[in-house]
Motif scaffolding. Structure first.
Motif, PDB file in Angstrom:
ATOM      1  N   GLY A 557     -13.588 -49.948 -14.061  1.00  0.00           N
ATOM      2  CA  GLY A 557     -14.390 -50.770 -14.991  1.00  0.00           C
ATOM      3  C   GLY A 557     -14.705 -52.148 -14.026  1.00  0.00           C
ATOM      4  N   GLU A 558     -13.620 -52.385 -12.832  1.00  0.00           N
ATOM      5  CA  GLU A 558     -13.985 -53.636 -12.295  1.00  0.00           C
ATOM      6  C   GLU A 558     -15.078 -53.507 -10.968  1.00  0.00           C
ATOM      7  OE1 GLU A 558     -10.496 -55.407 -10.569  1.00  0.00           O
ATOM      8  OE2 GLU A 558      -9.009 -54.354 -11.931  1.00  0.00           O
ATOM      9  N   HIS A 559     -15.464 -54.583 -10.765  1.00  0.00           N
ATOM     10  CA  HIS A 559     -16.725 -54.747  -9.692  1.00  0.00           C
ATOM     11  C   HIS A 559     -16.005 -54.438  -8.334  1.00  0.00           C
ATOM     12  CE1 HIS A 559     -19.765 -55.522 -12.576  1.00  0.00           C
ATOM     13  NE2 HIS A 559     -18.995 -56.757 -13.114  1.00  0.00           N
ATOM     14  N   HIS A 571     -20.405 -47.743  -8.804  1.00  0.00           N
ATOM     15  CA  HIS A 571     -19.693 -47.951  -9.874  1.00  0.00           C
ATOM     16  C   HIS A 571     -18.563 -46.945 -10.151  1.00  0.00           C
ATOM     17  CE1 HIS A 571     -23.111 -50.015 -11.812  1.00  0.00           C
ATOM     18  NE2 HIS A 571     -24.019 -48.791 -11.423  1.00  0.00           N
ATOM     19  N   ILE A 572     -17.395 -47.579 -10.737  1.00  0.00           N
ATOM     20  CA  ILE A 572     -16.210 -46.742 -10.829  1.00  0.00           C
ATOM     21  C   ILE A 572     -16.502 -45.916 -12.168  1.00  0.00           C
ATOM     22  CG2 ILE A 572     -13.639 -46.597 -11.291  1.00  0.00           C
ATOM     23  CD1 ILE A 572     -13.651 -49.454  -9.942  1.00  0.00           C
ATOM     24  N   ALA A 573     -17.206 -44.695 -11.854  1.00  0.00           N
ATOM     25  CA  ALA A 573     -17.910 -44.035 -12.979  1.00  0.00           C
ATOM     26  C   ALA A 573     -16.498 -43.211 -13.660  1.00  0.00           C
ATOM     27  CB  ALA A 573     -18.998 -43.288 -12.586  1.00  0.00           C
ATOM     28  N   SER A 574     -15.680 -42.900 -12.866  1.00  0.00           N
ATOM     29  CA  SER A 574     -14.405 -42.464 -13.362  1.00  0.00           C
ATOM     30  C   SER A 574     -13.122 -42.911 -12.442  1.00  0.00           C
ATOM     31  CB  SER A 574     -14.359 -40.868 -13.259  1.00  0.00           C
ATOM     32  OG  SER A 574     -14.673 -40.352 -11.935  1.00  0.00           O
ATOM     33  N   TYR A 575     -11.913 -43.129 -13.122  1.00  0.00           N
ATOM     34  CA  TYR A 575     -10.994 -43.699 -12.271  1.00  0.00           C
ATOM     35  C   TYR A 575      -9.688 -42.511 -12.171  1.00  0.00           C
ATOM     36  CZ  TYR A 575      -7.792 -47.476 -11.044  1.00  0.00           C
ATOM     37  OH  TYR A 575      -6.945 -48.128  -9.815  1.00  0.00           O
ATOM     38  N   GLY A 576      -9.389 -42.231 -10.922  1.00  0.00           N
ATOM     39  CA  GLY A 576      -8.112 -41.304 -10.737  1.00  0.00           C
ATOM     40  C   GLY A 576      -7.258 -41.976  -9.639  1.00  0.00           C
ATOM     41  N   LEU A 577      -7.240 -43.324  -9.286  1.00  0.00           N
ATOM     42  CA  LEU A 577      -6.481 -43.703  -8.152  1.00  0.00           C
ATOM     43  C   LEU A 577      -5.232 -43.843  -8.832  1.00  0.00           C
ATOM     44  CD1 LEU A 577      -6.021 -44.875  -5.544  1.00  0.00           C
ATOM     45  CD2 LEU A 577      -7.017 -47.002  -6.388  1.00  0.00           C
ATOM     46  N   ASP A 578      -4.873 -44.122 -10.180  1.00  0.00           N
ATOM     47  CA  ASP A 578      -3.496 -44.375 -10.573  1.00  0.00           C
ATOM     48  C   ASP A 578      -2.836 -42.974 -10.371  1.00  0.00           C
ATOM     49  OD1 ASP A 578      -5.569 -43.462 -12.571  1.00  0.00           O
ATOM     50  OD2 ASP A 578      -4.541 -44.349 -14.326  1.00  0.00           O
ATOM     51  N   GLN A 579      -3.720 -41.986 -10.701  1.00  0.00           N
ATOM     52  CA  GLN A 579      -3.084 -40.648 -10.914  1.00  0.00           C
ATOM     53  C   GLN A 579      -2.640 -40.333  -9.532  1.00  0.00           C
ATOM     54  OE1 GLN A 579      -5.255 -37.290 -13.211  1.00  0.00           O
ATOM     55  NE2 GLN A 579      -6.241 -38.935 -14.035  1.00  0.00           N
ATOM     56  N   CYS A 580      -3.562 -40.733  -8.426  1.00  0.00           N
ATOM     57  CA  CYS A 580      -3.300 -40.399  -7.036  1.00  0.00           C
ATOM     58  C   CYS A 580      -1.999 -40.906  -6.571  1.00  0.00           C
ATOM     59  CB  CYS A 580      -4.486 -40.742  -6.176  1.00  0.00           C
ATOM     60  SG  CYS A 580      -5.881 -39.926  -6.156  1.00  0.00           S
ATOM     61  N   LEU A 581      -1.714 -42.158  -6.993  1.00  0.00           N
ATOM     62  CA  LEU A 581      -0.433 -42.767  -6.632  1.00  0.00           C
ATOM     63  C   LEU A 581       0.706 -42.212  -7.481  1.00  0.00           C
ATOM     64  CD1 LEU A 581      -1.907 -46.703  -6.530  1.00  0.00           C
ATOM     65  CD2 LEU A 581      -1.537 -45.002  -4.503  1.00  0.00           C
ATOM     66  N   VAL A 764     -17.518 -43.435  -7.288  1.00  0.00           N
ATOM     67  CA  VAL A 764     -16.544 -43.455  -6.071  1.00  0.00           C
ATOM     68  C   VAL A 764     -15.383 -42.575  -6.414  1.00  0.00           C
ATOM     69  CG1 VAL A 764     -16.846 -45.857  -5.514  1.00  0.00           C
ATOM     70  CG2 VAL A 764     -15.241 -45.302  -7.224  1.00  0.00           C
ATOM     71  N   ALA A 765     -15.085 -42.049  -5.270  1.00  0.00           N
ATOM     72  CA  ALA A 765     -13.826 -41.049  -5.377  1.00  0.00           C
ATOM     73  C   ALA A 765     -12.712 -41.656  -4.608  1.00  0.00           C
ATOM     74  CB  ALA A 765     -14.307 -39.623  -4.603  1.00  0.00           C
ATOM     75  N   PHE A 766     -11.521 -41.179  -4.982  1.00  0.00           N
ATOM     76  CA  PHE A 766     -10.369 -41.600  -4.379  1.00  0.00           C
ATOM     77  C   PHE A 766      -9.467 -40.663  -3.826  1.00  0.00           C
ATOM     78  CE2 PHE A 766     -11.433 -44.385  -8.200  1.00  0.00           C
ATOM     79  CZ  PHE A 766     -11.424 -45.958  -7.578  1.00  0.00           C
ATOM     80  N   ASN A 767      -8.809 -41.038  -2.981  1.00  0.00           N
ATOM     81  CA  ASN A 767      -7.555 -39.992  -2.002  1.00  0.00           C
ATOM     82  C   ASN A 767      -6.306 -40.897  -1.470  1.00  0.00           C
ATOM     83  OD1 ASN A 767     -10.528 -39.041  -1.616  1.00  0.00           O
ATOM     84  ND2 ASN A 767      -9.372 -37.334  -1.210  1.00  0.00           N
ATOM     85  N   ALA A 768      -5.335 -39.950  -1.681  1.00  0.00           N
ATOM     86  CA  ALA A 768      -4.045 -40.466  -1.104  1.00  0.00           C
ATOM     87  C   ALA A 768      -3.589 -39.486  -0.320  1.00  0.00           C
ATOM     88  CB  ALA A 768      -3.257 -41.259  -2.395  1.00  0.00           C
ATOM     89  N   HIS A 769      -2.646 -39.827   0.684  1.00  0.00           N
ATOM     90  CA  HIS A 769      -2.034 -38.902   1.273  1.00  0.00           C
ATOM     91  C   HIS A 769      -0.451 -39.345   1.669  1.00  0.00           C
ATOM     92  CE1 HIS A 769      -2.415 -35.020   3.794  1.00  0.00           C
ATOM     93  NE2 HIS A 769      -1.086 -35.466   4.150  1.00  0.00           N
ATOM     94  N   TRP A 770       0.420 -38.471   1.718  1.00  0.00           N
ATOM     95  CA  TRP A 770       1.929 -39.108   1.702  1.00  0.00           C
ATOM     96  C   TRP A 770       2.383 -37.945   3.061  1.00  0.00           C
ATOM     97  CZ3 TRP A 770       6.483 -36.193   0.784  1.00  0.00           C
ATOM     98  CH2 TRP A 770       7.507 -36.669   1.029  1.00  0.00           C
ATOM     99  N   PHE A 771       3.276 -38.356   3.872  1.00  0.00           N
ATOM    100  CA  PHE A 771       3.794 -37.363   5.029  1.00  0.00           C
ATOM    101  C   PHE A 771       5.314 -37.766   4.921  1.00  0.00           C
ATOM    102  CE2 PHE A 771      -0.469 -37.611   7.088  1.00  0.00           C
ATOM    103  CZ  PHE A 771      -0.473 -36.152   7.319  1.00  0.00           C
ATOM    104  N   ARG A 772       6.072 -36.801   5.166  1.00  0.00           N
ATOM    105  CA  ARG A 772       7.467 -36.945   5.799  1.00  0.00           C
ATOM    106  C   ARG A 772       7.548 -36.312   7.008  1.00  0.00           C
ATOM    107  NH1 ARG A 772      12.027 -38.962   3.942  1.00  0.00           N
ATOM    108  NH2 ARG A 772      11.506 -38.778   1.682  1.00  0.00           N
ATOM    109  N   LEU A 773       7.945 -37.183   8.069  1.00  0.00           N
ATOM    110  CA  LEU A 773       7.838 -36.939   9.511  1.00  0.00           C
ATOM    111  C   LEU A 773       9.454 -36.953   9.838  1.00  0.00           C
ATOM    112  CD1 LEU A 773       5.136 -39.095  10.621  1.00  0.00           C
ATOM    113  CD2 LEU A 773       4.910 -36.712   9.791  1.00  0.00           C
TER     114      LEU A 773
END
Length: 916
Positions: A557-559, A571-581, A764-773
């Motif tokens: 809901g934030e601008h 707009h943030i019409a759905s929020y999945g960033l917390d789930q990504c993290l 907006v859509a959100f993504n997160a990526h994690w690696f171990r190298l």
């Protein structure tokens, strides 16, 4: 000479031309399943069997096949039954655009048990740019992902692509997979200089070459300026391009077009054209290009919409929210660093090209020109052709066959303009197909960026200020330059809640190969910088980088605010960033992959996140029509192009769900300007969220129309009716769709639905990526021990297909992160104009990425869906850089992370540590 050959058990006796390769010999006889990807044996798209052995037919002389049996993908099936490997590729959806699939099938069909145990080696001769190889491995090993269709339950299921059977049998028709009578061939003479004025052109010797029909130069070109970039609103791009110009601004720019009866004659004609140049000063780096005294590339007026032509600034954006000076003063720690990203080629296996020919327009009775093109934007290309040649829309038809990869590179008009010029002048069909080398120096690349990020934070990890200085090298022309620059600083800054933000960004002309649209559209370059800086800032503050992000990201809901201005329809019409993290947190908690690192290697982990708008600003339009057919099936007409993005499957699924039927009962017509009124095109990840919404509206409208008519026809209350796969339940009675169609026809009622969507508002859509190298400090070798991706795609229309988009995006990003780079030498020449000099990720190079979809449903997207074609690319490079920093203690600031660069940095770091 007597010549005999069997092709798919058919005898042929036509002798090959001197020096002709087997690939062209086969295609000239209608075996279009054999593809042209490189002409150098590097990609494997042309693989066939000669006496049962796989060979790259582009390297195999046709004369060597004399007396032999050749099998192409069209001959792989036997007695009407698919070969087992063809069926496995269908079951696993082991393809996206499918251009490489025939070659992969021919290779896979001959693998023995030993080779199956070592697929990286067995498939080293076949490249795929779309899939990320996981689906290909699953196909080879017989893993099934596709589900059977179920009436009314299409959305959310793993339904196979409608074109799948044609793809695996080699009968899917790409741009050049057709025979055109009387076809002429075009070749382009290109500039050897990065900046020069053409003093004179002598074409007389070229015209004397047998078979040469015409030579076109700037004397034949319209004076009108335009942009090769295609957007819904042409004013988004500067008008700085002429079809053929008397000033060339990069090495590789087209100077003349030779049209002949054969490619060989056209090539010889190019060699005979004599050009006198006045060589001009040139500049290859954007910083000196903006400096006083630099050569001015485009001394044009304000009508071209160039921001500051006298300083080579194509476009710029400046803005500030709050006061960054005050924000940095309030910070307990300020960190600043400069990052650089390189040119990357789209490397779609089907190169740019088109064929123009003539047909009678059945509606007007007039002859019109048809342009069959490898394009993501057929409607916008038609509009541009009409404007350039003063043609009415009815006199131009643009068709995209199945497109062999795009990634933004085919959101351009790079061949259609010159081919139409020749066809209109000669009144003959004309073809132009780029070579692989031309794709590198005559098409476009990703924009190289230099990004300086300065960030300040308090001791508890609260951000106080964020400042960007961005310089994008747009090359010789401004196609997409301002738009990419503006987009790059939007969501990359808007995703963070910071009271003080400032941006200064420039898109700058240089005498280099032009840059253009590329997956992520600038966000990948700037996200690499900002996510690296914030990771470093967190580490220096002693704050967990994950906690640091959670503390500062925007919430539901934030601008979305950036110094470039708030986009009111975003707009943030759905929020999945917390789930990504949370996916990243869970991966960290249970990860045991460090145990797989070789002894003595350095081990580290890191992540990054990103946000992207689910469509471009300013409107992105799509129209769709769905109608009931006489046999009780449906016809869906929608303009968006299919190039492995999977939109055709999604559109079928949406339609099937609305109409209570199965996807296989819906035929799709698309990518043809005769199909619907208008479609902006397949770019900006809009195939699902814009065209899909138009399809949903059309399908819902048709469902309502059918039920309303059925209620009247069966004299049954509307509330008692239900659509099924092939009928309408009217209380206790079934009325077939065939019967309803006949009844409607008798009353003059058309059972059809129309849908339109304008692309706004946007989510907006959100993504997160994690690696171990793991990193070998003595050699610079890097191994990816684990790769995890979290994707907030809203309601996922087709999990199998969407996962493929994510995997393909991750692998393409890994190529850009680790080794892909288009090099331009000091003379402005591209020096990496072949796959063997430009390394693409092969099967052996990439890990299996674990893909996780978040549980969200978008309030704007169709049925809760969001886009997911571009966004997986963006967090990969910074996540990799952050893991590399964790492993080595070194902040790498320039991509690609080549092995020698990594080794050198570690050696210098160790030497410095010993000297302290």
């Amino acid at each position: 000479m007597s010549f005999g050959i069997r092709i798919n058990d058919e005898p042929f006796d036509a002798e090959p031309r001197p020096g002709q390769c087997l690939r062209t010999y086969l295609r000239e006889r209608g075996w279009f399943g054999v593809k042209k990807g490189c002409d150098a044996g590097d990609c494997g798209a042309c693989t066939v069997h000669v006496d049962g052995e796989p060979v790259h037919s582009c390297l195999y002389p046709a004369v060597r096949a004399e007396g032999r049996s050749v099998t192409t993908v069209e001959g792989l099936a036997e007695d009407g039954e698919l070969h087992p490997v063809q069926q496995r590729f269908l079951d696993a959806q082991g393809f996206q655009c499918g251009f490489c699939t025939a070659g992969l099938l021919m290779t896979a069909a001959k693998l023995d048990e030993d080779q199956l145990q070592d697929l990286p080696r067995a498939l080293k001769g076949n490249l795929c740019r779309c899939t990320g190889y996981r689906a290909i491995e699953d196909a080879v090993r017989g893993v099934r992902h596709t589900e059977e269709p179920c009436a009314g339950q299409a959305v959310g299921r793993n339904l196979g692509a409608p074109a799948g059977p044609k793809v695996v049998t080699g009968t899917a028709r790409y741009t050049f997979d057709l025979e055109v009578e009387g076809l002429l061939h075009m070749k382009l003479l290109r500039s050897p200089h990065p900046h020069a004025r053409i003093v004179s052109i002598d074409t007389s010797a070229a015209l004397r070459v047998p078979g040469v029909q015409a030579v076109f130069t700037h004397h034949d070109a319209p004076e009108r300026l335009y942009s090769s970039a295609r957007h819904e609103h042409p004013t988004e791009d500067p008008d700085d391009t002429r079809l053929l110009d008397d000033v060339v601004r990069f090495a590789g720019q087209r100077v003349a077009a030779v049209v002949a009866d054969s490619e060989a004659a056209a090539e010889e004609g190019c060699r005979r054209v004599v050009v006198e140049y006045e060589v001009l000063p040139f500049v290859l780096d954007p910083e000196p290009a903006m400096a006083p005294g630099a050569p001015v590339l485009h001394p044009k007026g304000s009508e071209s919409r160039i921001a500051r032509a006298e300083h080579n600034v194509c476009g710029e954006v400046h803005g500030e929210v709050g006061s960054v000076e005050q924000g940095f003063a309030e910070a307990d720690l300020v960190f600043e660093e400069t990052f650089r990203t390189q040119r990357v080629q789209h490397a779609s296996l089907e190169t740019h090209g088109c064929v123009a020919y003539f047909e009678e327009n059945e509606e007007t009775g007039r002859e019109r020109i048809v342009v069959r093109s490898s394009t993501q934007v057929p409607f916008l290309t038609r509009r541009a052709i009409c404007a350039l040649f003063d043609l009415p829309p009815d006199d131009v038809r643009v068709v995209a066959g199945r497109v062999g990869g795009g990634f933004g590179g085919k959101q351009e008009m790079l061949t259609e303009d010159i081919v139409v010029l020749a066809a209109l002048r000669l009144r003959r069909p004309v073809k132009l197909e780029f070579t692989r080398a031309e794709q590198f120096y005559g098409a476009t690349t990703r924009h190289p960026f230099t990004v300086t990020v300065k960030a300040g934070a308090k001791a508890d990890g609260t951000l106080t200020a964020l400042q960007f200085r961005v310089v994008a090298n747009t090359g010789a022309y401004g196609n997409h330059g301002p738009a990419v620059m503006f987009h790059s600083v939007g969501e990359s800054m808007g995703v963070y809640r910071v009271p003080n933000k400032k941006v200064n960004a420039y898109s700058v002309y240089t005498n280099c190969v032009p840059a253009g649209a590329f997956r992520g559209y600038g966000l990948g370059q700037v996200t690499f910088a900002v996510e690296s800086v914030l990771d470093e800032l967190a580490r220096r503050l002693g704050v967990d980088p994950l906690v640091f992000r959670e503390k500062n990201v925007i919430g539901p809901g934030e601008h979305l605010i950036s110094p470039g201005g708030e986009e009111e329809d975003l707009h943030i019409a759905s929020y999945g960033l917390d789930q990504c993290l949370q996916v990243v947190r869970d991966a960290l908690a249970e990860d045991r992959s460090a145990r797989d690192a070789p002894a003595g290697w350095l081990v580290g982990q890191g992540f990054a996140m990103s946000m992207i708008a689910t469509g471009p600003p300013g409107g992105h339009f799509a129209d769709a029509t769905v109608q009931l057919l006489e046999d009780g099936t449906y016809d869906l007409a929608v303009g968006t192009a299919e190039f492995g993005n999977g939109t055709t499957t999604v559109h079928q699924q949406i339609t099937a769900g609305a109409l209570g039927t199965t996807a296989d009962r819906i035929a799709v017509r698309q990518s043809d300007t005769d199909v619907v009124r208008h479609d902006t095109g397949a770019f900006g990840s809009t195939g699902t969220v814009v065209a899909g919404k138009a399809v949903m509206k059309a399908a819902n409208a048709l469902a309502e129309r059918i039920l309303s008519f059925a209620a009247e026809y069966a004299r049954t209350p509307r509330s008692l009716l239900r659509l099924t796969a092939d009928a309408v339940e009217c209380g206790g009675r079934l009325v077939s769709l065939k019967e309803l169609f006949e009844a409607a026809q008798g009353k003059g009622v058309e059972l059809a639905g129309v849908g339109h969507w304008g692309g706004s508002p946007r989510s907006v859509a959100f993504n997160a990526h994690w690696f171990r190298l793991a990193v070998d400090g003595d050699t610079g070798e890097i191994r990816i021990l684990r790769s995890v991706h979290a994707a907030d795609a809203g309601r996922v229309m087709n999990p199998m297909q969407c996962r493929g988009q994510v995997e393909g995006g991750v692998v393409q990003a890994l190529g850009a992160t680790l080794f892909e780079q288009v090099l331009v030498d000091d003379a402005g020449q591209v020096s990496t104009a072949a796959f063997r000099r430009y390394r693409l990720p092969a099967f052996a190079d990439v890990p299996r990425t674990e893909v996780h979809f978040m549980e969200t449903s978008d309030a704007i997207g169709p049925l809760g869906a969001k886009s997911m074609s571009e966004s997986p690319f963006n967090p990969v490079a910074p996540a990799f850089a952050n893991a590399l920093r964790d492993a080595t203690g070194i902040r790498f600031t320039e991509t690609p992370f080549l092995r020698d660069r990594v080794w050198q940095a570690i050696a210098e770091h160790r030497a410095a540590a010993r000297g302290r």
